[in-house]
Design an enzyme around this catalytic site. Structure first.
Site, PDB file in Angstrom:
ATOM      1  N   ASP A  27     -11.628   1.421   4.102  1.00  0.00           N
ATOM      2  CA  ASP A  27     -12.794   2.177   4.591  1.00  0.00           C
ATOM      3  C   ASP A  27     -12.371   3.191   5.647  1.00  0.00           C
ATOM      4  O   ASP A  27     -11.409   2.975   6.381  1.00  0.00           O
ATOM      5  CB  ASP A  27     -13.824   1.186   5.166  1.00  0.00           C
ATOM      6  CG  ASP A  27     -15.222   1.788   5.251  1.00  0.00           C
ATOM      7  OD1 ASP A  27     -15.442   2.877   4.683  1.00  0.00           O
ATOM      8  OD2 ASP A  27     -16.086   1.164   5.889  1.00  0.00           O
ATOM      9  N   HIS A  44     -10.173  11.010   1.084  1.00  0.00           N
ATOM     10  CA  HIS A  44      -9.908  10.165  -0.091  1.00  0.00           C
ATOM     11  C   HIS A  44      -8.507  10.452  -0.640  1.00  0.00           C
ATOM     12  O   HIS A  44      -7.764   9.549  -1.003  1.00  0.00           O
ATOM     13  CB  HIS A  44     -10.951  10.415  -1.185  1.00  0.00           C
ATOM     14  CG  HIS A  44     -12.346  10.043  -0.796  1.00  0.00           C
ATOM     15  ND1 HIS A  44     -12.645   8.863  -0.149  1.00  0.00           N
ATOM     16  CD2 HIS A  44     -13.539  10.689  -0.965  1.00  0.00           C
ATOM     17  CE1 HIS A  44     -13.964   8.814   0.054  1.00  0.00           C
ATOM     18  NE2 HIS A  44     -14.512   9.911  -0.420  1.00  0.00           N
ATOM     19  N   LEU A 138       4.398  -8.231  -7.810  1.00  0.00           N
ATOM     20  CA  LEU A 138       3.114  -8.200  -7.087  1.00  0.00           C
ATOM     21  C   LEU A 138       2.028  -7.961  -8.122  1.00  0.00           C
ATOM     22  O   LEU A 138       2.231  -7.182  -9.050  1.00  0.00           O
ATOM     23  CB  LEU A 138       3.101  -7.016  -6.089  1.00  0.00           C
ATOM     24  CG  LEU A 138       1.741  -6.685  -5.454  1.00  0.00           C
ATOM     25  CD1 LEU A 138       1.382  -7.687  -4.368  1.00  0.00           C
ATOM     26  CD2 LEU A 138       1.738  -5.276  -4.844  1.00  0.00           C
TER      27      LEU A 138
END
Ligand code: IPE
Ligand code: IPE
Ligand code: MG
Length: 256
Positions: A27, A44, A138
């Site tokens: 965020d 972004h 991962l």
């Protein structure tokens, strides 16, 4: 990519337990941009760099699952241009980064509603999952068009349908049965959830799965998130005492 050995991590000051599964609520992109007089989309765009840093750090720090909240079911409420930009950004991220993610052994898994996504994005997401299915360094879980309440409602609907068809007894619907119908089935619950930008809420992220997660809220805005911030969150996690309703590891040992 250099994978840090355990002794190197220890040398970096690692003492406490390390989380297997870290969720991140990324965020603050808009505020990062606004603080610089830039349009929101620039925040972004820069946020993608922070995603790359986080994936690298997660591998090096021995995290097994990294779930990144990239677009919520409620983010459709934003202006159409911003929604379109975020869709395009995911597309570019997969196109540009998929080969490298695959090379370093990342398995990609997607959470969220496919219905409502542009078909080209949906097929790119399928491609990313299929290509990387066998990788083990991962698991990068991308929560895109994801909402936890919707996920739980879908699970309830599926179980209700199976009960109506006589496949299961309604009496057998328990937490384990619900879990098998969630999008996260087969994954460990998140041990640690990090939210950047100072907000302290879940915003419909992994509500069920976070029942016993530890939370770390960082003031840093997502485009500024880096290895040091990640390590800070892991250190804080390492100092937490997870009790799961019991009396903690000390009492378990002595049986008192
Ligand atoms: C997070 O940054 C990215 C998404 C929710 C897609 P925001 O866009 O929410 O940034 P702020 O909260 O407005 O600063
Ligand atoms: C949560 O951030 C969603 C993602 C990070 C993708 P928001 O910025 O959408 O959350 P609210 O609206 O502040 O709760
Ligand atoms: Mg926000």
């Amino acid at each position: 990519m250099h994978i840090k050995a355990d002794h190197e991590i220890a040398a970096a000051g690692w003492a406490g337990a390390r989380p297997r599964h870290v969720g991140i609520i990324m965020d603050g992109n808009g505020r990062w941009a606004a603080a610089r007089g830039l349009p929101r989309f620039e925040g972004h765009r820069r946020g993608v760099e922070a995603v790359r840093r986080s994936v690298k750090a997660a591998i090096e720090l021995g995290v097994e699952f990294l779930t990144i909240y990239s677009f919520s079911s409620e983010n459709w409420r934003r202006p159409a241009e911003e929604v379109a930009f975020l869709m395009g950004l995911l597309k570019r991220f997969i196109r540009n980064d998929l080969a490298e993610l695959h090379r370093v052994g990342v398995r990609v898994r997607i959470l969220g509603e496919r219905a409502g996504l542009p078909p080209d994005i949906s097929s790119l997401l399928d491609e990313a999952e299929a290509l990387t299915r066998g990788n083990g360094a991962l698991t990068l879980v991308v929560a895109f068009n994801y909402g936890s309440r919707q996920e739980i409602a879908t699970a309830a609907r599926r179980l209700a349908l199976r009960a109506a068809r006589g496949e299961i007894d309604p009496e057998d619907i328990n937490d384990a049965a619900i879990e098998t119908e969630l999008a996260t089935t087969g994954m460990p619950d998140p041990d640690l959830i990090i939210r950047t930008s100072g907000e302290q809420r879940l915003s419909n992220f992994l509500l069920w799965q976070a029942a016993y997660a530890e939370f770390v809220f960082l003031p840093v805005l997502w485009p500024d998130f880096d290895r040091a911030a990640f390590e800070q969150a892991l250190r804080e996690y390492g100092g937490r005492d997870r009790r799961y309703g019991g009396l903690g590891p000390a009492s378990a040992k002595t049986g008192s």
